[in-house]
Design an enzyme around this catalytic site. Structure first.
Site, PDB file in Angstrom:
ATOM      1  N   CYS A 149       0.824  -1.197   0.000  1.00 54.66           N
ATOM      2  CA  CYS A 149       0.000   0.000   0.000  1.00 54.66           C
ATOM      3  C   CYS A 149       0.864   1.255   0.000  1.00 54.66           C
ATOM      4  O   CYS A 149       0.739   2.124  -0.856  1.00 54.66           O
ATOM      5  CB  CYS A 149      -0.928   0.005   1.211  1.00 54.66           C
ATOM      6  SG  CYS A 149      -1.933   1.504   1.347  1.00 54.66           S
ATOM      7  N   GLU A 220      -4.523  -5.889  -2.168  1.00 54.89           N
ATOM      8  CA  GLU A 220      -4.565  -4.535  -2.728  1.00 54.89           C
ATOM      9  C   GLU A 220      -5.279  -4.539  -4.081  1.00 54.89           C
ATOM     10  O   GLU A 220      -6.104  -3.660  -4.361  1.00 54.89           O
ATOM     11  CB  GLU A 220      -3.151  -3.975  -2.893  1.00 54.89           C
ATOM     12  CG  GLU A 220      -2.602  -3.298  -1.661  1.00 54.89           C
ATOM     13  CD  GLU A 220      -3.222  -1.924  -1.437  1.00 54.89           C
ATOM     14  OE1 GLU A 220      -4.134  -1.527  -2.182  1.00 54.89           O
ATOM     15  OE2 GLU A 220      -2.797  -1.255  -0.488  1.00 54.89           O
TER      16      GLU A 220
END
Length: 232
Positions: A149, A220
């Protein structure tokens, strides 16, 4: 699938850094994340506005849990360097949340609505995975789970930077993650990984770190897909 230039991350992570090694080991999953259809549509401006608004709302909830993850990192810190790094990471997330609220307001989502949003499954899956890694493992496990991230958004911001013209509908988002402030957050994350690796790594550790990084990267991509699913 379109692939963004591999050198987009070179200024963030040297080739011999732990992050670059993890990224290379998980190249297929990484490309599926940073060149996801959601990212491509955001970059060319074709992403539907309701998809972007849905993503923004969930990203706000996502950031709350990431702030908690840095608080957990502070709790698990054994020295001042690690404690300071955790504090800086949490401060960066809280600053990002302030910018995020303003961005959401510009897209018609007020603070009260943000606070009452239910969490999507993809939001719960990734944030709880990161927290679980931090609870069951050590600081290195936690930071490896956070890295896709933290550093991935910086790489995406750089890849899309030249597309952020004044008339681009998502220029503000792109500029936020391409900006020097966030790029420095990503570089700090890369440095922290290397420092923790030197402190905590032992024989056989790399295999488990790759597994964590790969799973976090997949989650993600699932988060992007959550936003895109509204268009299908």
């Amino acid at each position: 699938m379109k692939r963004y230039p591999g050198d987009a991350v070179s200024g963030l992570a040297p080739a011999d850094s732990l992050f670059a090694r993890l990224r290379t080991a998980c190249r297929k999953e990484w490309d599926g994340y940073v060149a996801h259809s959601f990212v491509q549509r955001l970059g060319d401006g074709s992403l539907r506005e309701d998809c972007f608004r849905h993503y923004l709302g969930q990203d706000y909830l996502f950031l709350i849990h990431f702030a908690r993850a840095y608080a957990l990192a502070a709790y698990k810190s054994e020295g001042l360097d690690n404690l300071r790094a955790a504090g800086m990471g949490m401060a960066a997330i809280l600053d990002e949340m302030g910018l995020h609220v303003k961005l959401c307001q510009g897209w018609g989502i007020n603070a009260k609505e943000l606070e009452s949003l239910p969490e999507a499954k993809a939001t719960m899956a990734y944030t709880r995975y990161v927290l679980e890694k931090g609870l069951s493992g050590d600081l290195l496990d936690l930071h490896v789970a956070l890295a896709p991230c933290v550093v991935g958004y910086a790489e995406i911001g750089l890849a899309l930077k030249d597309k952020a013209t004044d008339d681009h509908p998502y220029a503000q988002w792109i500029r936020e993650y391409a900006g020097e402030g966030y790029q420095e957050v990503a570089r700090t994350s890369v440095h922290t990984l290397d420092r923790l690796l030197s402190e905590r790594a032992g024989p056989g550790r790399m295999e488990s770190l790759i597994r964590t990084f790969r799973q976090a990267t997949i989650l993600e991509a699932d988060f992007w897909q959550m936003g895109l699913d509204l268009a299908d």
